[in-house]
Scaffold this active site. Structure first.
Site, PDB file in Angstrom:
ATOM      1  N   MET A  27       3.229 -28.947  65.807  1.00  0.00           N
ATOM      2  CA  MET A  27       2.926 -29.689  67.038  1.00  0.00           C
ATOM      3  C   MET A  27       3.987 -30.742  67.277  1.00  0.00           C
ATOM      4  O   MET A  27       4.405 -31.448  66.350  1.00  0.00           O
ATOM      5  CB  MET A  27       1.555 -30.331  66.944  1.00  0.00           C
ATOM      6  CG  MET A  27       0.477 -29.304  67.051  1.00  0.00           C
ATOM      7  SD  MET A  27      -1.123 -30.064  67.268  1.00  0.00           S
ATOM      8  CE  MET A  27      -2.123 -28.588  67.389  1.00  0.00           C
TER       9      MET A  27
ATOM     10  N   HIS B   2      -0.555 -35.351  70.831  1.00  0.00           N
ATOM     11  CA  HIS B   2      -1.170 -34.079  70.452  1.00  0.00           C
ATOM     12  C   HIS B   2      -2.044 -34.321  69.214  1.00  0.00           C
ATOM     13  O   HIS B   2      -2.146 -35.461  68.732  1.00  0.00           O
ATOM     14  CB  HIS B   2      -0.099 -33.010  70.201  1.00  0.00           C
ATOM     15  CG  HIS B   2       1.001 -33.460  69.299  1.00  0.00           C
ATOM     16  ND1 HIS B   2       0.818 -33.692  67.955  1.00  0.00           N
ATOM     17  CD2 HIS B   2       2.313 -33.743  69.543  1.00  0.00           C
ATOM     18  CE1 HIS B   2       1.952 -34.069  67.413  1.00  0.00           C
ATOM     19  NE2 HIS B   2       2.886 -34.131  68.349  1.00  0.00           N
ATOM     20  N   GLN B   3      -2.630 -33.237  68.706  1.00  0.00           N
ATOM     21  CA  GLN B   3      -3.562 -33.368  67.570  1.00  0.00           C
ATOM     22  C   GLN B   3      -2.916 -34.045  66.359  1.00  0.00           C
ATOM     23  O   GLN B   3      -3.581 -34.724  65.589  1.00  0.00           O
ATOM     24  CB  GLN B   3      -4.087 -31.987  67.144  1.00  0.00           C
ATOM     25  CG  GLN B   3      -5.147 -31.426  68.064  1.00  0.00           C
ATOM     26  CD  GLN B   3      -6.313 -32.376  68.266  1.00  0.00           C
ATOM     27  OE1 GLN B   3      -6.765 -33.048  67.333  1.00  0.00           O
ATOM     28  NE2 GLN B   3      -6.809 -32.460  69.485  1.00  0.00           N
ATOM     29  N   GLY B   4      -1.609 -33.829  66.191  1.00  0.00           N
ATOM     30  CA  GLY B   4      -0.906 -34.464  65.070  1.00  0.00           C
ATOM     31  C   GLY B   4      -1.012 -35.978  65.174  1.00  0.00           C
ATOM     32  O   GLY B   4      -1.374 -36.665  64.211  1.00  0.00           O
ATOM     33  N   HIS B   5      -0.722 -36.511  66.371  1.00  0.00           N
ATOM     34  CA  HIS B   5      -0.838 -37.961  66.577  1.00  0.00           C
ATOM     35  C   HIS B   5      -2.281 -38.420  66.343  1.00  0.00           C
ATOM     36  O   HIS B   5      -2.533 -39.452  65.732  1.00  0.00           O
ATOM     37  CB  HIS B   5      -0.469 -38.347  68.019  1.00  0.00           C
ATOM     38  CG  HIS B   5       0.969 -38.121  68.370  1.00  0.00           C
ATOM     39  ND1 HIS B   5       1.354 -37.214  69.335  1.00  0.00           N
ATOM     40  CD2 HIS B   5       2.098 -38.698  67.927  1.00  0.00           C
ATOM     41  CE1 HIS B   5       2.664 -37.249  69.451  1.00  0.00           C
ATOM     42  NE2 HIS B   5       3.153 -38.135  68.613  1.00  0.00           N
TER      43      HIS B   5
END
Ligand code: PAF
Length: 282
Positions: free
Chosen positions: A186, A34-37
């Site tokens: 997230m 996700h965007q966090g990664h």
């Protein structure tokens, strides 16, 4: 894109492309990106000549067989997401055998007590599993810098401790939590929530934000009681723990000290999915 499934191939490739001065940035993940990664990968791309991302659902860190089985595995999607950032990123997506070579026992780690708090108390063996796989991955990739999200704040502190105690030549960087528009942190686990549960789970961050303002005037015990009470009003949620702890030692805050930094840590079930989150309180 380079997608390696064997550590021997990844190592041979790294040997070929790295020069003495080239920094290697590493982002270990369990996939379902996700965007966090992606923010961790962006940080690595900014600061290193080479970026390696591992995608590996590590069996030794799961203390619950059903959780391991249900963990989302979305390799093709993950590769496509990484490709939107850069085609140069090296992906390592090994089998269990390539990492563990037939021995899926965790090594035992001493993290000076960090491992007995919160996630460690509720998920026996979890941090031995995390330490085991991260150490193996570091040995394979030999990164200069490695990037971890603050959503797993206890894990971040534990990895820093492991690196310090084992004198590993890598710098560990913590990166801020990314949130969905409704505030939900997230997480790959969010994929297992129904649309309704995902919406309802917004309450977790709302309550966490309230703890921040309450902590200015109230004791840690009063803030904990507030959270426990709030979740009693929401029958869809089962609160596992909410703790206020010292960021450095992760020991629960008994009496506030002006010289310490505190965080509120939460683990809560909704829809049979276990979600964790945390917030800096001062
Ligand atoms: O945070 C995670 O996704 C995992 O615990 C990690 C660090 C990739 C180890 O399996």
């Amino acid at each position: 894109m380079f997608v390696f499934t064997k550590k021997s191939d990844l190592k041979a490739h790294l040997d070929q492309i790295k020069t003495a001065k080239a920094k290697i940035g590493f982002v270990p993940t369990m996939g379902a990106l996700h965007q966090g990664h992606l923010s961790l990968m962006k940080e690595s791309l900014k600061n290193n000549a080479i970026t390696v991302v591992s995608i590996f659902v590590n069996p030794t860190q799961f203390n619950n067989a059903e959780d391991l089985e249900k963990y989302p595995r979305t390799l093709d999607n993950d590769v496509a997401k990484i490709e939107t950032l850069s085609k140069e990123i090296l992906i390592y997506a090994p089998s269990v055998d390539d990492i563990y070579e037939g021995n899926t026992n965790s090594a035992s780690f001493d993290y000076d007590g960090l491992e007995f708090q919160m996630e460690g108390a509720h998920r026996p063996g979890h941090f031995d599993g995390v330490g085991t796989v991260v150490k193996k991955l570091f040995e394979i990739v030999q990164p200069t810098n490695a990037y971890f999200g603050e959503k797993d704040f206890q894990q971040l502190q534990i990895i820093k401790k492991m690196v310090q105690k084992h004198k590993m030549p890598v710098s560990i960087h913590g990166c801020p939590i990314h949130r969905e528009p409704n505030g939900l942190a997230m997480s790959s686990r969010n994929e297992r929530l129904s649309a309704e549960a995902r919406e309802k789970a917004a309450i977790i961050y709302k309550i966490l934000k309230n703890t921040k303002s309450k902590f200015e005037k109230h004791s840690a015990q009063e803030v904990v009681a507030y959270v426990e009470n709030e979740f009693k009003k929401h029958a869809d949620f089962q609160l596992e723990y909410f703790e206020i702890a010292d960021e450095a030692t992760l020991l629960p805050c008994k009496r506030k000290s002006k010289t310490k930094h505190y965080r509120g840590f939460i683990a809560v079930f909704i829809n049979n999915v276990r979600l964790i989150d945390n917030i800096s309180l001062n």
